[in-house]
Design a protein around this motif. Structure first.
Motif, PDB file in Angstrom:
ATOM      1  N   ALA A 123       0.830  -1.204   0.000  1.00 18.01           N
ATOM      2  CA  ALA A 123       0.000   0.000   0.000  1.00 18.01           C
ATOM      3  C   ALA A 123       0.865   1.253   0.000  1.00 18.01           C
ATOM      4  CB  ALA A 123      -0.920   0.002   1.209  1.00 18.01           C
ATOM      5  N   LYS A 124       0.480   2.228  -0.811  1.00 22.43           N
ATOM      6  CA  LYS A 124       1.107   3.544  -0.795  1.00 22.43           C
ATOM      7  C   LYS A 124       0.383   4.422   0.242  1.00 22.43           C
ATOM      8  CE  LYS A 124       1.795   3.617  -5.847  1.00 22.43           C
ATOM      9  NZ  LYS A 124       1.524   4.448  -7.038  1.00 22.43           N
ATOM     10  N   PRO A 125       0.948   5.582   0.571  1.00 27.52           N
ATOM     11  CA  PRO A 125       0.193   6.521   1.410  1.00 27.52           C
ATOM     12  C   PRO A 125      -1.172   6.862   0.815  1.00 27.52           C
ATOM     13  CG  PRO A 125       2.484   7.200   1.270  1.00 27.52           C
ATOM     14  CD  PRO A 125       2.321   6.047   0.322  1.00 27.52           C
ATOM     15  N   THR A 159     -12.469   6.320  13.624  1.00 26.13           N
ATOM     16  CA  THR A 159     -12.846   4.977  14.067  1.00 26.13           C
ATOM     17  C   THR A 159     -14.129   4.582  13.366  1.00 26.13           C
ATOM     18  OG1 THR A 159     -11.829   5.347  16.226  1.00 26.13           O
ATOM     19  CG2 THR A 159     -13.377   3.513  16.038  1.00 26.13           C
ATOM     20  N   ALA A 160     -14.055   3.554  12.556  1.00 26.91           N
ATOM     21  CA  ALA A 160     -15.206   3.085  11.789  1.00 26.91           C
ATOM     22  C   ALA A 160     -16.213   2.387  12.697  1.00 26.91           C
ATOM     23  CB  ALA A 160     -14.731   2.138  10.697  1.00 26.91           C
ATOM     24  N   PRO A 161     -17.438   2.222  12.235  1.00 26.01           N
ATOM     25  CA  PRO A 161     -18.451   1.545  13.049  1.00 26.01           C
ATOM     26  C   PRO A 161     -18.053   0.145  13.494  1.00 26.01           C
ATOM     27  CG  PRO A 161     -19.497   2.691  11.227  1.00 26.01           C
ATOM     28  CD  PRO A 161     -18.021   2.792  10.997  1.00 26.01           C
ATOM     29  N   ASP A 162     -17.192  -0.534  12.721  1.00 26.13           N
ATOM     30  CA  ASP A 162     -16.768  -1.876  13.114  1.00 26.13           C
ATOM     31  C   ASP A 162     -15.615  -1.868  14.105  1.00 26.13           C
ATOM     32  OD1 ASP A 162     -14.622  -1.089  11.577  1.00 26.13           O
ATOM     33  OD2 ASP A 162     -14.804  -2.687  10.086  1.00 26.13           O
ATOM     34  N   GLY A 163     -15.201  -0.666  14.557  1.00 29.89           N
ATOM     35  CA  GLY A 163     -14.130  -0.548  15.532  1.00 29.89           C
ATOM     36  C   GLY A 163     -12.744  -0.369  14.945  1.00 29.89           C
ATOM     37  N   ALA A 164     -12.608  -0.526  13.639  1.00 28.09           N
ATOM     38  CA  ALA A 164     -11.307  -0.352  12.998  1.00 28.09           C
ATOM     39  C   ALA A 164     -10.921   1.122  13.006  1.00 28.09           C
ATOM     40  CB  ALA A 164     -11.341  -0.881  11.572  1.00 28.09           C
ATOM     41  N   VAL A 165      -9.663   1.395  13.348  1.00 20.46           N
ATOM     42  CA  VAL A 165      -9.159   2.764  13.386  1.00 20.46           C
ATOM     43  C   VAL A 165      -8.382   3.032  12.090  1.00 20.46           C
ATOM     44  CG1 VAL A 165      -7.686   4.416  14.584  1.00 20.46           C
ATOM     45  CG2 VAL A 165      -9.021   2.752  15.892  1.00 20.46           C
ATOM     46  N   HIS A 166      -8.761   4.082  11.374  1.00 22.85           N
ATOM     47  CA  HIS A 166      -8.115   4.438  10.115  1.00 22.85           C
ATOM     48  C   HIS A 166      -7.416   5.784  10.276  1.00 22.85           C
ATOM     49  CE1 HIS A 166     -10.191   1.156   8.109  1.00 22.85           C
ATOM     50  NE2 HIS A 166     -11.322   1.581   8.663  1.00 22.85           N
ATOM     51  N   THR A 167      -6.149   5.811   9.943  1.00 23.62           N
ATOM     52  CA  THR A 167      -5.348   7.020  10.045  1.00 23.62           C
ATOM     53  C   THR A 167      -4.817   7.406   8.684  1.00 23.62           C
ATOM     54  OG1 THR A 167      -4.666   6.398  12.287  1.00 23.62           O
ATOM     55  CG2 THR A 167      -3.398   8.127  11.183  1.00 23.62           C
ATOM     56  N   GLY A 168      -5.126   8.609   8.248  1.00 21.97           N
ATOM     57  CA  GLY A 168      -4.682   9.078   6.943  1.00 21.97           C
ATOM     58  C   GLY A 168      -3.214   9.473   6.957  1.00 21.97           C
ATOM     59  N   PRO A 169      -2.621   9.626   5.790  1.00 22.15           N
ATOM     60  CA  PRO A 169      -1.219  10.027   5.694  1.00 22.15           C
ATOM     61  C   PRO A 169      -1.035  11.488   6.077  1.00 22.15           C
ATOM     62  CG  PRO A 169      -2.186  10.015   3.529  1.00 22.15           C
ATOM     63  CD  PRO A 169      -3.248   9.471   4.458  1.00 22.15           C
ATOM     64  N   PRO A 170       0.168  11.890   6.534  1.00 24.20           N
ATOM     65  CA  PRO A 170       0.428  13.291   6.813  1.00 24.20           C
ATOM     66  C   PRO A 170       0.361  14.133   5.543  1.00 24.20           C
ATOM     67  CG  PRO A 170       2.156  11.870   7.728  1.00 24.20           C
ATOM     68  CD  PRO A 170       1.330  11.033   6.803  1.00 24.20           C
ATOM     69  N   ILE A 171      -0.270  15.298   5.640  1.00 29.25           N
ATOM     70  CA  ILE A 171      -0.357  16.181   4.477  1.00 29.25           C
ATOM     71  C   ILE A 171       0.090  17.586   4.863  1.00 29.25           C
ATOM     72  CG2 ILE A 171      -2.184  14.804   3.440  1.00 29.25           C
ATOM     73  CD1 ILE A 171      -3.177  18.191   4.576  1.00 29.25           C
ATOM     74  N   ARG A 172       0.568  18.338   3.869  1.00 27.11           N
ATOM     75  CA  ARG A 172       0.992  19.729   4.074  1.00 27.11           C
ATOM     76  C   ARG A 172      -0.144  20.664   3.703  1.00 27.11           C
ATOM     77  NH1 ARG A 172       5.492  19.636  -0.301  1.00 27.11           N
ATOM     78  NH2 ARG A 172       3.888  18.293  -1.241  1.00 27.11           N
TER      79      ARG A 172
END
Length: 462
Positions: free
Chosen positions: A368-370, A446-459
Motif C-alpha cells: 500500500a502507498k500513502p 474509528t469506523a463503526p466496526d471498531g477499525a481505526v483508520h489514520t490518513g497520511p500526513p499532508i501539508r
C-alpha cells in the motif's frame, strides 16, 4: 497562530454548510481493469472497493475481444451482430463474471463500449482495429451488449479517449481534425443500438476524452466542438442536429506539478480547468448542440507517482489526489469523480521499466502507498495567508460521523489533537484554523466496526 485552547473551543461550533456550488451527490467510481477482469483477483479487489464505500466501478468493454474472428478481413458469414448469443461465449465470460460478482456486493458496473474494432469492421481491414471503424457494425455490437447486460447496467459511455491515436484513427487529415466526425457517427449508432436493446432510458455519456492535445492528439475542447459541429466561436452548422447525450465524460489528468497547475492551452482540460469544460458545454447547449446543463463525469483520473520518472512523490500523490477530489466536489456540475488503478502497472510490462501507469493506490507488488489510506480519508489544507481552510472526507461515511483532526509541528515527534469534527451527511467536513509553517495534518477515524483508520500526513498548500 490561534491558541490551541481557542481551537478546541471552536470545535464545538457547528460546521459551515457545504458551499453553494458544491456537489454533495457526486459519485465516486473506481477502475481497476486488471484485477476486475481477472478471476484470481476480482473478488478481493471488489471487497476492497466496497470497504472504501465505493459503489460504482468502470470497465472498458473491448469490441474486438468479444467479436467472432476479430483478426479476419471478412465479417463472419451469417453473423447477426445484434444477437449476444451469436458471439463466442468466451468473449463475454470475464464481463459476465464481473457483473455477477459486483451485483452480489451491491456495486454498480459502468460500461464504456470501445474499440479496437474487429479487423472486418474497419476501413481497408486495419489490423489494429482503429482506422475508420464501421459505425453501423459498432451500433450492432452496442445492441448485443445492451441485450446481454441491460438489466445490470444503467450507465454507459461510448469509446475510450477517441481524441487519442492509440484509440481512434485518423486523428487528423490534411492538418484538420478528423476524429470528431468519426466519433459523432460512432456515438450516434451506439446510442441507437442501446435504445434498440431497451436501454434508451439509461444514462449514455459522450466524450471519454483525454486532457491535452498536440500535433497528434486533438485537444479535448476542439474535439468537443468538432463532434458537435461547432465553429471555434460555438456556432453550429445547420446540417447537424442535437447530439442526445446524457452527460460528458472526461479524463482530467494533471501535470506532475499538481492538480492546481493552470493549463496554458485554452482547449486543454486538466483538473484545474474543469470549469472550461462546463463553460464549453453551456455554450454548446446555447447553440442547440446538446441539452442544457449537461453533467460532467470525470470517469478516469489518478496521480502518477514514483517510481515513474518525473512523477509525484508517494506523499505528494496522496495530497494531489485529495486536492483533486476537493476541486471536483466544489463544482456542482461534476456528477462523478474517479480513481484509476488499484495497483500500479507491472514495471516489466511493455518492454519499458515504467511504461505504464503508476497511479495505483498500491505498488505493483501489492504494498500500500500513502494514497491507499489517503483515499479513505482525503484531507486538504489550503493556506490563505495566516488562516488555513481544511476540507476532508470520511469514506465510507453515509451519515454524519465524528473524526479527529491531528497535527504535528515541525521538529515534533508526536501527533496532537487539533479538533474533533462532525461530518455532513455525505461524509465531508470543513473548518478554518491557523497554521504555522511546517505543520502537518492527518485524519484519524474509528469506523463503526471498531477499525481505526489514520490518513497520511499532508501539508498545507497555498
Amino acid at each position: 497562530m490561534l491558541p490551541l485552547l481557542l481551537l478546541l473551543v471552536a470545535a464545538a461550533v457547528a460546521l459551515p454548510a457545504a458551499p453553494a456550488s458544491a456537489s454533495p451527490t457526486q459519485v465516486m467510481t473506481f477502475e481497476a481493469p486488471r484485477e476486475l477482469l481477472s478471476d484470481a483477483d476480482r473478488d478481493a479487489t471488489l471487497d476492497q472497493i466496497r470497504a472504501f464505500g465505493v459503489r460504482r466501478v468502470r470497465v472498458l468493454m473491448y469490441w474486438n475481444s468479444i467479436a467472432p474472428d476479430p483478426g479476419a478481413r471478412r465479417r463472419p458469414s451469417g453473423f447477426d451482430a445484434t444477437d449476444p448469443g451469436a458471439y463466442p461465449a468466451s468473449g463475454w465470460g470475464r464481463y459476465d463474471n464481473l457483473m455477477q460478482a459486483a451485483q452480489a456486493r451491491g456495486i454498480e458496473v459502468y460500461v464504456t463500449l470501445t474499440g479496437p474494432a474487429p479487423r472486418w469492421a474497419t476501413k481497408n481491414g486495419d489490423p489494429d482495429g482503429l482506422v475508420d471503424p464501421d459505425p453501423e457494425a459498432f451500433g450492432a455490437f452496442a445492441t448485443a451488449a445492451g441485450r446481454r447486460y441491460g438489466d445490470r447496467v444503467a450507465i454507459w459511455s461510448i469509446w475510450n479517449e477517441p481524441n487519442q491515436p492509440q484509440f481512434l484513427r485518423p486523428q487528423f487529415r490534411d492538418g484538420r481534425a478528423a476524429s470528431p466526425a468519426l466519433y459523432r457517427k460512432l456515438f450516434q449508432r451506439a446510442e441507437a443500438g442501446l435504445e434498440a436493446s431497451g436501454n434508451g432510458g439509461d444514462a449514455i455519456l459522450m466524450g471519454e476524452t483525454s486532457p491535452r492535445g498536440n500535433s497528434r492528439i486533438v485537444a479535448p475542447l476542439a474535439f468537443l466542438r468538432g463532434t458537435l459541429c461547432l465553429s471555434a466561436s460555438y456556432r453550429k452548422r445547420a446540417s447537424c442536429g442535437r447530439l442526445d447525450a446524457d452527460g460528458y465524460a472526461h479524463h482530467p489528468y494533471s501535470r506532475s506539478t499538481g492538480p492546481r497547475t493552470a493549463e496554458p492551452i485554452a482547449d486543454n482540460v486538466t483538473m484545474s480547468g474543469v470549469s472550461r469544460l462546463v463553460r464549453a458545454l453551456d455554450r454548446a447547449a446555447a447553440a442547440g448542440a446538446v441539452r442544457k446543463r449537461l453533467g460532467v463525469y470525470l470517469t478516469e483520473f489518478g496521480t502518477q507517482s514514483t517510481p515513474d520518472p518525473g512523477a509525484a512523490s508517494l506523499a505528494q500523490q496522496a495530497e494531489y489526489n485529495a486536492i483533486s477530489e476537493r476541486l471536483a466536489y466544489l463544482n456542482r456540475r461534476v456528477a462523478s469523480f474517479s480513481q484509476y488503478l488499484m495497483t500500479d502497472d507491472d514495471p516489466r510490462a511493455g518492454g519499458e521499466r515504467y511504461g505504464g501507469f503508476e497511479s495505483g493506490l498500491r505498488r505493483f507488488d501489492g504494498r500500500a502507498k500513502p494514497a491507499y489510506d489517503g483515499f479513505r480519508t482525503p484531507l486538504v489544507v489550503t493556506d490563505y495567508g495566516s488562516t488555513d481552510t481544511a476540507w476532508g472526507l470520511i469514506r465510507p461515511a453515509t451519515a454524519a460521523t465524528v473524526a479527529e483532526i491531528q497535527y504535528r509541528n515541525r521538529g515534533a515527534r508526536s501527533w496532537r489533537t487539533l479538533r474533533s469534527v462532525t461530518t455532513r451527511a455525505d461524509g465531508t467536513f470543513s473548518f478554518k484554523a491557523g497554521s504555522p509553517a511546517g505543520r502537518r495534518y492527518r485524519v484519524r477515524w474509528t469506523a463503526p466496526d471498531g477499525a481505526v483508520h489514520t490518513g497520511p500526513p499532508i501539508r498545507s498548500y497555498g
